[in-house]
Write an enzyme that holds these catalytic residues in place. Structure first.
Site, PDB file in Angstrom:
ATOM      1  N   TRP A  31      45.756  40.984  55.758  1.00 21.60           N
ATOM      2  CA  TRP A  31      45.937  40.022  54.650  1.00 21.60           C
ATOM      3  C   TRP A  31      44.914  40.393  53.586  1.00 21.60           C
ATOM      4  CZ3 TRP A  31      48.018  34.878  53.458  1.00 21.60           C
ATOM      5  CH2 TRP A  31      49.124  34.557  54.241  1.00 21.60           C
ATOM      6  N   VAL A  90      39.561  35.499  53.701  1.00 27.51           N
ATOM      7  CA  VAL A  90      40.355  34.272  53.716  1.00 27.51           C
ATOM      8  C   VAL A  90      40.130  33.544  52.389  1.00 27.51           C
ATOM      9  CG1 VAL A  90      40.781  32.064  54.841  1.00 27.51           C
ATOM     10  CG2 VAL A  90      40.266  34.081  56.223  1.00 27.51           C
ATOM     11  N   HIS A  97      44.716  25.620  55.874  1.00 29.63           N
ATOM     12  CA  HIS A  97      44.796  26.790  56.751  1.00 29.63           C
ATOM     13  C   HIS A  97      43.503  27.585  56.764  1.00 29.63           C
ATOM     14  CE1 HIS A  97      49.103  26.516  57.432  1.00 29.63           C
ATOM     15  NE2 HIS A  97      48.925  27.471  58.320  1.00 29.63           N
TER      16      HIS A  97
END
Ligand code: RBF
Length: 160
Positions: A31, A90, A97
């Site tokens: 990600w 992140v 989340h």
């Protein structure tokens, strides 16, 4: 906040142990891949700079940061790996989340390090937006990958 005032990658490189025979596992989340690649590059180059051999640095990817824990465990359980460096980014979204992922990874990596009694380094960049992440992946706040690698090296002093 203190980290806003300095480049955190300016660590003290005095008295680093000899890592020429040490083997490192890098676990990199896909990600925000461009940013995690920059973290990985920082970590990789730092390990080389301090004497690690390219053949002794194993780069592995996991889909997202949540998977860093299991990926790290797969490596940490191997006798062929002396230290694991987990790298992810992140970025806060519209839901919680990010909170769940960050707490799970922090807790998970701690457990893996304790379970296998070897350094498992938390190289998770957690930010409000993408720019803040770039700032910490080679930008104005240094590179968390560099710091993570320096931390792994410093922790190996305990195991000599
Ligand atoms: N993984 C990351 O590494 N960084 C993120 O910012 C991130 N955000 C996510 C947001 C949502 C809503 C979801 C469902 C997943 C996200 N993930 C992120 C992926 C996560 O770490 C994991 O790969 C997946 O949840 C599958 O277990």
């Amino acid at each position: 906040m203190a980290s806003a005032l300095k480049n955190l990658s300016e660590y003290n490189s005095d008295s680093m142990p000899d890592i020429s025979g040490k083997r490192f596992g890098l676990v990199v989340a896909e990600w925000n891949k461009e940013i995690t690649d920059a973290l990985c590059k920082g970590a990789y180059e730092t390990l080389l700079q301090h004497g690690a051999k390219p053949d002794n640095i194993y780069r592995n990817t996991v889909p997202g940061s949540f998977e860093l824990t299991l990926g790290s465990q797969f490596l940490a359980q191997s006798n062929e790996i002396d230290a694991v460096i987990a790298l992810g980014v992140v970025i806060k979204g519209e839901t919680k989340h990010d909170d769940y992922i960050c707490h799970a990874v922090a807790h998970g990596l701690t457990q893996v390090g304790l379970k296998f009694n070897k350094p498992v380094i938390f190289g998770l960049v957690t930010t409000n937006d993408e720019q803040q992440a770039w700032d910490r992946a080679g930008g104005k706040h240094g590179n968390k990958g560099v710091e993570a690698a320096a931390t792994a090296i410093q922790m190996l002093k305990w195991l000599d």
